[in-house]
Scaffold this motif. Structure first.
Motif, PDB file in Angstrom:
ATOM      1  N   THR A 114       0.825  -1.217   0.000  1.00 31.88           N
ATOM      2  CA  THR A 114       0.000   0.000   0.000  1.00 31.88           C
ATOM      3  C   THR A 114       0.857   1.263   0.000  1.00 31.88           C
ATOM      4  OG1 THR A 114      -0.303  -0.180   2.410  1.00 31.88           O
ATOM      5  CG2 THR A 114      -2.089  -1.020   1.008  1.00 31.88           C
ATOM      6  N   ALA A 115       2.022   1.221   0.634  1.00 29.56           N
ATOM      7  CA  ALA A 115       2.917   2.386   0.576  1.00 29.56           C
ATOM      8  C   ALA A 115       3.339   2.643  -0.871  1.00 29.56           C
ATOM      9  CB  ALA A 115       4.141   2.172   1.465  1.00 29.56           C
ATOM     10  N   SER A 116       3.620   1.584  -1.604  1.00 31.00           N
ATOM     11  CA  SER A 116       3.977   1.729  -3.026  1.00 31.00           C
ATOM     12  C   SER A 116       2.804   2.281  -3.826  1.00 31.00           C
ATOM     13  CB  SER A 116       4.401   0.380  -3.610  1.00 31.00           C
ATOM     14  OG  SER A 116       5.497  -0.135  -2.920  1.00 31.00           O
ATOM     15  N   TYR A 119       2.309   5.992  -3.138  1.00 26.44           N
ATOM     16  CA  TYR A 119       3.292   6.773  -3.895  1.00 26.44           C
ATOM     17  C   TYR A 119       2.836   6.951  -5.341  1.00 26.44           C
ATOM     18  CZ  TYR A 119       7.717   7.974  -6.146  1.00 26.44           C
ATOM     19  OH  TYR A 119       8.686   8.586  -6.887  1.00 26.44           O
ATOM     20  N   ALA A 120       2.457   5.851  -5.979  1.00 26.53           N
ATOM     21  CA  ALA A 120       2.041   5.921  -7.389  1.00 26.53           C
ATOM     22  C   ALA A 120       0.730   6.677  -7.559  1.00 26.53           C
ATOM     23  CB  ALA A 120       1.913   4.512  -7.957  1.00 26.53           C
ATOM     24  N   SER A 121      -0.227   6.426  -6.685  1.00 28.84           N
ATOM     25  CA  SER A 121      -1.534   7.068  -6.847  1.00 28.84           C
ATOM     26  C   SER A 121      -1.488   8.550  -6.490  1.00 28.84           C
ATOM     27  CB  SER A 121      -2.611   6.342  -6.036  1.00 28.84           C
ATOM     28  OG  SER A 121      -2.341   6.394  -4.653  1.00 28.84           O
ATOM     29  N   GLU A 126      -2.328  13.802  -8.507  1.00 21.76           N
ATOM     30  CA  GLU A 126      -1.791  15.149  -8.714  1.00 21.76           C
ATOM     31  C   GLU A 126      -1.934  15.574 -10.175  1.00 21.76           C
ATOM     32  OE1 GLU A 126       2.163  17.524  -7.390  1.00 21.76           O
ATOM     33  OE2 GLU A 126       2.489  15.684  -8.557  1.00 21.76           O
ATOM     34  N   SER A 127      -1.628  14.662 -11.095  1.00 24.95           N
ATOM     35  CA  SER A 127      -1.744  15.017 -12.513  1.00 24.95           C
ATOM     36  C   SER A 127      -3.199  15.158 -12.940  1.00 24.95           C
ATOM     37  CB  SER A 127      -1.024  13.983 -13.382  1.00 24.95           C
ATOM     38  OG  SER A 127      -1.693  12.746 -13.355  1.00 24.95           O
ATOM     39  N   ALA A 128      -4.119  14.576 -12.180  1.00 27.47           N
ATOM     40  CA  ALA A 128      -5.544  14.713 -12.494  1.00 27.47           C
ATOM     41  C   ALA A 128      -6.117  16.041 -11.997  1.00 27.47           C
ATOM     42  CB  ALA A 128      -6.331  13.558 -11.891  1.00 27.47           C
TER      43      ALA A 128
END
Length: 183
Positions: A114-116, A119-121, A126-128
């Protein structure tokens, strides 16, 4: 091991373990009404399209958004009710002490996973919500209706992964305290 513990239908094994699980359990049960909502609006779309030749522009995207959000929330709900995927054939055949260590391993791996995903989400969300040049904007679907469902979905995914991280952390602490208490 008692016969009650080995019973796969034992509902005591599927009760929330802490305050966060209890909240998720209650919210998950309440959110399940939205499955009915998607059925109703999909039926509405079918009637409008085939009976009146007047298709909607909003039903498909709304049903997809609601269904996707419910699917994402399902992971947290499954963890809260201890109904997540595990290899039951192996898990149920080992001693309680080994099950406890398997649970600890599961929770540690869940924390890393979930930490990974957080990070990805985070970068996905942010880009959304921001254009590449930094100006605030919501990502939209690009359809004729063009709702901001993609941006909202990505934010909810991030939030659910943060919640699941804390669920894994709380479960790990409970299991470690339980193991220490039995020594």
């Amino acid at each position: 091991m008692s016969a009650e513990k080995n019973n796969p239908l034992n509902e005591l094994d599927h009760q929330p373990r802490n305050w966060l699980d209890k909240i998720i359990f209650k919210l998950g049960d309440a959110a399940s009404i939205f499955y009915l909502f998607t059925v109703v609006i999909t039926f509405y779309e079918i009637v409008m399209r085939y009976a009146f030749n007047a298709p909607t522009i909003w039903v498909h995207e709304t049903a997809t958004f609601v269904g996707g959000i419910l699917f994402v929330l399902g992971g947290s709900y499954a963890l809260a009710t201890n109904r997540h995927v595990r290899i039951v054939l192996l898990y149920d055949s080992v001693l309680d002490r080994t099950q406890n260590f398997l649970n600890v391993f599961h929770h540690i791996m869940g924390l890393i996973f979930t930490a990974s995903l957080i990070y990805a989400s985070y970068y996905m969300a942010e880009s959304a919500f921001y254009a590449p040049w930094g100006e605030p904007r919501l990502e939209t679907s690009g359809s004729a209706w063009d709702p901001a469902f993609p941006a909202y979905t990505k934010l909810i995914i991030l939030m659910v992964f943060v919640i699941m991280f804390f669920q894994f952390l709380f479960h790990l602490i409970q299991d470690l305290v339980g193991i220490r208490g039995r020594k």
